[in-house]
Scaffold this motif. Structure first.
Motif, PDB file in Angstrom:
ATOM      1  N   PHE A  10     -13.538   8.872   4.925  1.00 13.79           N
ATOM      2  CA  PHE A  10     -13.398   7.703   4.602  1.00 13.79           C
ATOM      3  C   PHE A  10     -13.006   8.209   2.368  1.00 13.79           C
ATOM      4  N   HIS A  11     -13.223   9.478   1.931  1.00 15.54           N
ATOM      5  CA  HIS A  11     -13.087   9.565   0.756  1.00 15.54           C
ATOM      6  C   HIS A  11     -11.112   9.708   1.087  1.00 15.54           C
ATOM      7  N   ARG A  12     -10.623  10.449   1.660  1.00 10.64           N
ATOM      8  CA  ARG A  12     -10.017  11.485   1.958  1.00 10.64           C
ATOM      9  C   ARG A  12      -9.276  10.389   1.839  1.00 10.64           C
ATOM     10  N   ALA A  13      -9.174   9.107   2.722  1.00 10.33           N
ATOM     11  CA  ALA A  13      -7.820   7.655   3.049  1.00 10.33           C
ATOM     12  C   ALA A  13      -8.153   7.354   1.716  1.00 10.33           C
ATOM     13  N   ARG A  14      -8.805   7.257   0.708  1.00  6.63           N
ATOM     14  CA  ARG A  14      -8.639   6.932  -0.868  1.00  6.63           C
ATOM     15  C   ARG A  14      -7.262   6.973  -1.450  1.00  6.63           C
ATOM     16  N   GLY A  15      -7.016   5.288  -1.361  1.00 10.54           N
ATOM     17  CA  GLY A  15      -5.908   5.773  -2.801  1.00 10.54           C
ATOM     18  C   GLY A  15      -4.584   5.785  -1.434  1.00 10.54           C
ATOM     19  N   ARG A  16      -4.442   5.920  -0.220  1.00  6.57           N
ATOM     20  CA  ARG A  16      -3.358   6.320   0.380  1.00  6.57           C
ATOM     21  C   ARG A  16      -2.829   4.834   1.086  1.00  6.57           C
ATOM     22  N   THR A  17      -1.326   5.067   1.642  1.00  6.62           N
ATOM     23  CA  THR A  17      -1.148   3.415   2.512  1.00  6.62           C
ATOM     24  C   THR A  17      -1.044   3.074   3.538  1.00  6.62           C
ATOM     25  N   LEU A  18      -1.021   2.280   4.399  1.00  3.19           N
ATOM     26  CA  LEU A  18      -1.054   2.135   5.405  1.00  3.19           C
ATOM     27  C   LEU A  18       1.059   1.987   6.651  1.00  3.19           C
ATOM     28  N   ASP A  19       1.317   2.894   6.991  1.00  2.00           N
ATOM     29  CA  ASP A  19       3.041   2.915   7.429  1.00  2.00           C
ATOM     30  C   ASP A  19       2.505   1.851   9.206  1.00  2.00           C
ATOM     31  N   PHE A  21       1.937  -1.250  10.125  1.00  2.00           N
ATOM     32  CA  PHE A  21       1.908  -2.401   9.991  1.00  2.00           C
ATOM     33  C   PHE A  21       3.277  -2.978   9.313  1.00  2.00           C
ATOM     34  N   PRO A  22       3.609  -3.461  10.454  1.00  3.40           N
ATOM     35  CA  PRO A  22       4.656  -4.113   9.535  1.00  3.40           C
ATOM     36  C   PRO A  22       5.206  -5.158   8.832  1.00  3.40           C
ATOM     37  N   ALA A  23       4.647  -5.804   8.112  1.00  3.20           N
ATOM     38  CA  ALA A  23       4.471  -6.303   7.264  1.00  3.20           C
ATOM     39  C   ALA A  23       3.738  -5.441   6.186  1.00  3.20           C
ATOM     40  N   ALA A  24       5.147  -5.519   4.765  1.00  5.19           N
ATOM     41  CA  ALA A  24       4.353  -5.291   3.324  1.00  5.19           C
ATOM     42  C   ALA A  24       3.292  -5.455   2.801  1.00  5.19           C
ATOM     43  N   LYS A  25       3.122  -6.517   3.053  1.00  9.60           N
ATOM     44  CA  LYS A  25       1.786  -7.018   2.290  1.00  9.60           C
ATOM     45  C   LYS A  25       0.094  -5.795   2.891  1.00  9.60           C
ATOM     46  N   GLU A  26       0.243  -5.626   4.325  1.00  8.54           N
ATOM     47  CA  GLU A  26      -0.478  -4.900   5.205  1.00  8.54           C
ATOM     48  C   GLU A  26      -0.950  -3.389   4.887  1.00  8.54           C
ATOM     49  N   ARG A  27       0.022  -3.220   3.771  1.00 10.52           N
ATOM     50  CA  ARG A  27       0.130  -1.689   3.080  1.00 10.52           C
ATOM     51  C   ARG A  27      -0.592  -1.099   2.521  1.00 10.52           C
ATOM     52  N   GLU A  28      -1.189  -1.930   1.856  1.00 12.10           N
ATOM     53  CA  GLU A  28      -1.398  -1.348   0.656  1.00 12.10           C
ATOM     54  C   GLU A  28      -2.907  -2.265   0.938  1.00 12.10           C
ATOM     55  N   TRP A  29      -3.835  -1.664  -0.455  1.00 14.29           N
ATOM     56  CA  TRP A  29      -5.666  -2.540  -0.347  1.00 14.29           C
ATOM     57  C   TRP A  29      -4.469  -3.611  -0.793  1.00 14.29           C
ATOM     58  N   LYS A  30      -5.535  -4.698  -0.756  1.00 12.27           N
ATOM     59  CA  LYS A  30      -5.045  -6.024  -1.548  1.00 12.27           C
ATOM     60  C   LYS A  30      -5.866  -7.042  -2.214  1.00 12.27           C
TER      61      LYS A  30
END
Length: 172
Positions: A10-19, A21-30
């Motif tokens: 989980f620590h390594r995953a912080r600050g990363r984005t996930l590609d 999901f197709p919707a831009a709103k799902e790619r970054e922490w909101k």
């Protein structure tokens, strides 16, 4: 995975984005969200437990089906809606009339047969650990048989379900 290892993941995953999901709103922490986790509908266990015959009982699923429907209805009434629902644990205790069990998690297609029960393992939508393409398994169930076929995502998107499988679903 130990708690320490999980924490490291989980620590390594912080600050990363996930590609993924197709919707831009799902790619970054909101911000915060919630999901629902259900466990162990275990169709057949309630009767087996009530009769004291957990090795041979469990040929009736009525109670578990009603409870599972109740769970789905409860989740569907929630507002705001959960981000997703995940179901874990034992899905089936006894298998009246079941001729095939479908699973995943192996990240490649596999399977076998034991005592007239087919075990079908479908490869992943995501990461492939074998030579299979990212895909889905289409399963057609008739009164006489269960027929299944694995399709790559590309193939299913372009050509859809093949005619021989569609023909099986036609009312006779």
């Amino acid at each position: 995975m130990s708690a320490a290892e999980a924490g490291g993941v989980f620590h390594r995953a912080r600050g990363r984005t996930l590609d993924a999901f197709p919707a831009a709103k799902e790619r970054e922490w909101k911000g915060p969200f919630y999901f629902i986790q259900g466990a162990d509908p275990q169709f057949g266990l309630m009767k087996a437990w009530a009769t004291g015959d957990c090795d041979n009982g469990g040929d009736e699923w009525g109670q578990e089906i009603r409870l599972t429907e109740q769970a789905v209805q409860a989740v569907n009434r929630l507002s705001p809606k959960p981000r997703f629902f995940v179901l874990c644990g034992d899905l089936v205790h006894a298998m009246p009339g079941v001729t095939a069990v479908f699973s995943g998690h192996y990240h490649r297609n596999a399977g076998g047969t034991y005592r007239n029960l087919d075990m079908v393992v479908s490869s992943a939508i995501g990461c492939q650990l074998g030579s299979d393409s990212h895909g889905l398994r289409v399963v057609v169930v008739t009164a006489e048989k269960v027929v299944h076929r694995y399709y790559s995502l590309e193939e299913l998107s372009k050509t859809g379900i093949e005619d021989d499988l569609m023909d099986l679903m036609k009312e006779k």
